[in-house]
Design a protein around this motif. Sequence first.
Motif: not given
Length: 362
Positions: A293-295, A300, A356
Amino acid sequence: MDGETMSCTVRRAALRFGLVFWGGVFIFSSVLWGLVGTDPIESALGKVVHYLLCSLITAGLSVVLFRLHEWGKVRSLDFSLPLLVVASFLLSLAAAPLWAFLGYAVYAVFIWPQPAVFDWKDFAYDMAYGAALFFGWSCLFTTLLFSFEIHERELKLAAVREEALAAQMRALRYQVNPHFLFNTLNSVAGLIEEGDGARAGKMVLSLSDFLRTTLSIDPMSDVPLADELALQSGYLAIERERFSDRMALSIDMPDEVREALVPSLILQPLIENAIKHGVNVTSGQVEIALSARREADRLHLVVENDMPLETTSARKPPGMGMGLRNVAERLRRRFDDESAFSSGPVAPGRFRVSIDLPWRPA
């Protein structure tokens, strides 16, 4: 850079540097002459001719100093700088009479038909002034030479460091888990003993394709996550032949995330670790879950797998072998402090590896 390239580079830099030097001398001398009562406009043409002629002298000084510098480099002399400073001083003294003579000759031509008065005292003063100018130029040119040498050494050192880093990355990535090869070959031998030549041949071909692909990829390159997943298909094909009835794989990655750049073959040790410490030591079915996923500006990556329930904190947590250490080391060398790596049990019978990374779209 080679000697010819170095010579051309220094020549171009010396030409630009010489224009600045003599332009500065012209401006300062015009100001000083103006302060003592000489019209700087009337004397400008004579000074231009004089300085152009003397620029040829500084060009000759530069050639001599450059050859001395190269001679010192070839012989690895520790006193190369003192040698150039002494040579600059002696050459400046030798060139000083030429400066004074050219100045007198230009003066005589520009006041003709009036007679030029020669004065030894003024001639000596002019020689001292010329020697100072030539020595200043020689010292500046020597500084230019050593600045190029330092820059060249920095480039070579950077190339050596990059090559060393690439070698370290290759060593880390090429440390294929011997258990994977041994287990695969043992499985092939078992299939042959059972008379299942078709499956054995398929596994051998899958193993050959996987090793050929992994060894041909640049360890310093980055690939889209989608391509990284595709690279793992060969490895998973091998493991499915071994554990087809006990291995379940799930992937949860949005399309946008699949376009993010990741180091090549970063997932293979994680998947191998999940199989080795999950599927290989568990009698029942084991799930391996890949998610990403992208934050904000971070990516991540998570790989989770089932593990034996009897594993307790008193025992060494599974999956802490060379494979995961190599991944952590690759990330540290590739991203310094901009990456994070963690691994360990997250629940009874569940193990997780998290990565990360900076978000970098393909």
